[in-house]
Design an enzyme around this catalytic site. Sequence first.
Site, PDB file in Angstrom:
ATOM      1  N   TRP A  49       0.820  -1.219   0.000  1.00  0.00           N
ATOM      2  CA  TRP A  49       0.000   0.000   0.000  1.00  0.00           C
ATOM      3  C   TRP A  49       0.844   1.254   0.000  1.00  0.00           C
ATOM      4  O   TRP A  49       0.494   2.251  -0.654  1.00  0.00           O
ATOM      5  CB  TRP A  49      -0.993  -0.031   1.164  1.00  0.00           C
ATOM      6  CG  TRP A  49      -2.026  -1.077   0.925  1.00  0.00           C
ATOM      7  CD1 TRP A  49      -2.165  -2.271   1.563  1.00  0.00           C
ATOM      8  CD2 TRP A  49      -3.029  -1.056  -0.109  1.00  0.00           C
ATOM      9  NE1 TRP A  49      -3.203  -2.993   0.997  1.00  0.00           N
ATOM     10  CE2 TRP A  49      -3.744  -2.279  -0.013  1.00  0.00           C
ATOM     11  CE3 TRP A  49      -3.393  -0.137  -1.089  1.00  0.00           C
ATOM     12  CZ2 TRP A  49      -4.801  -2.587  -0.880  1.00  0.00           C
ATOM     13  CZ3 TRP A  49      -4.442  -0.450  -1.948  1.00  0.00           C
ATOM     14  CH2 TRP A  49      -5.129  -1.660  -1.831  1.00  0.00           C
ATOM     15  N   ASP A  55      -1.510   6.572   6.595  1.00  0.00           N
ATOM     16  CA  ASP A  55      -2.617   5.726   6.154  1.00  0.00           C
ATOM     17  C   ASP A  55      -2.828   4.680   7.240  1.00  0.00           C
ATOM     18  O   ASP A  55      -1.999   3.806   7.444  1.00  0.00           O
ATOM     19  CB  ASP A  55      -2.235   5.073   4.824  1.00  0.00           C
ATOM     20  CG  ASP A  55      -3.279   4.086   4.314  1.00  0.00           C
ATOM     21  OD1 ASP A  55      -4.287   3.860   4.998  1.00  0.00           O
ATOM     22  OD2 ASP A  55      -3.067   3.526   3.215  1.00  0.00           O
ATOM     23  N   LYS A  84     -12.415  -1.965   7.280  1.00  0.00           N
ATOM     24  CA  LYS A  84     -11.646  -2.952   8.036  1.00  0.00           C
ATOM     25  C   LYS A  84     -12.193  -3.064   9.465  1.00  0.00           C
ATOM     26  O   LYS A  84     -12.698  -4.090   9.876  1.00  0.00           O
ATOM     27  CB  LYS A  84     -10.166  -2.561   8.100  1.00  0.00           C
ATOM     28  CG  LYS A  84      -9.559  -2.096   6.796  1.00  0.00           C
ATOM     29  CD  LYS A  84      -9.322  -3.217   5.817  1.00  0.00           C
ATOM     30  CE  LYS A  84      -8.511  -2.724   4.624  1.00  0.00           C
ATOM     31  NZ  LYS A  84      -8.216  -3.784   3.659  1.00  0.00           N
TER      32      LYS A  84
END
Length: 378
Positions: free
Chosen positions: A117, A188, A212
């Site tokens: 990511w 993030d 999530k």
Amino acid sequence: MGNSESSNDGKSGSSKGRIYNFSAGPAMLPVDVLEQAQKDMLNWNGSGMGVMEMSHRGKEFVSIAKAAEADLRTLLKIPENYKVLFMQGGATTQFAAIPFNLTTPEDTIDFVETGAWSTKAIKEAKKYCKVNVAATSKAENFTHIPEESNWTLTPGGKLVHICYNETIGGVEFKDIPRCADDVTLVADMSSDFLSKPVDVSKFGMIYAGAQKNVGPAGVTIVIIREDLIGKARADCPAMFDYKLAADNDSMYNTPPCYGIYICGLVFKKLLSIGGLEKVEEYNLKKCALIYDAIDGSEGFYKAPVAKNCRSCMNIPFTMASKELETEFFAEAAKRNMVQLAGHKSVGGIRVSVYNAMPMEGAEAIAQLMQELLARSKQ
């Protein structure tokens, strides 16, 4: 903090037909949150309509959004000089929104590359500004987080970006980097947001996709210090502009109303169980069950990640052969445990134990691991 009911058929899972869903996201939601949403589906709070039917300008939804923000502020102890934005487009959209709002084309963002990511964030940012990869663990297959003392930051640089938890590789920052006072730290936090307490004041900006730990796909939460807002480039798309979002209370256009409502229910639940300190305590117990099964297996299970940065949310490991991993998935499915395959880019097995995964789910996986280990010795 999760909810589960004992099965009547001797298998793992719920008597209501629920399974243990170890997906890396979208992921499980607390059962009582889903039940409240079910109760409210046709008639929220006596309004005669469901949340999905409400105008985002109406008093009913405005009250839902304000309550959600207030509860999130309480959970994270968000300072008054930070704005909370409910945006869309996932964390991936923020990979572009950050350069548009916080840099000029000639500015440099320092990235710490710790997995897939952060790599994607780097690739996107290169389209809009200069990028310096201050540190990377790519050569070691992203199995650790580079020591901060070895980061090569841009002289005079103002912006450092990290991915706090890498969902695919399973590495997690355990401590907040000690950036200089004049450096803006951006994180993030998509896959460990609200899984533990975090000192928001140490960051200029935190962002997270909700799917999530918090709510359904479609909501992206941005927490940003006020002095960073209002500096967007002239060509910044309206939907990326943090000032436009802040000035309109995240309702410049129609927001992801139902997702915000579910997030609000989750925030209330986390508060009701004692806040993020209790959430972290519960999560540490869950992941310890699985890591203990790995570490006690004499190599039958192998976890690639360095122990000092193992994720509490996403636990990747491998077995000696594809055949053994296939057997693992088959045995897990028999016990109503699903979504355990590692990401297609790395393979293996990945156990995601976000907030809503009950202790019984972690116990069921650990038991399966121990049984397969014992079987291998027969």
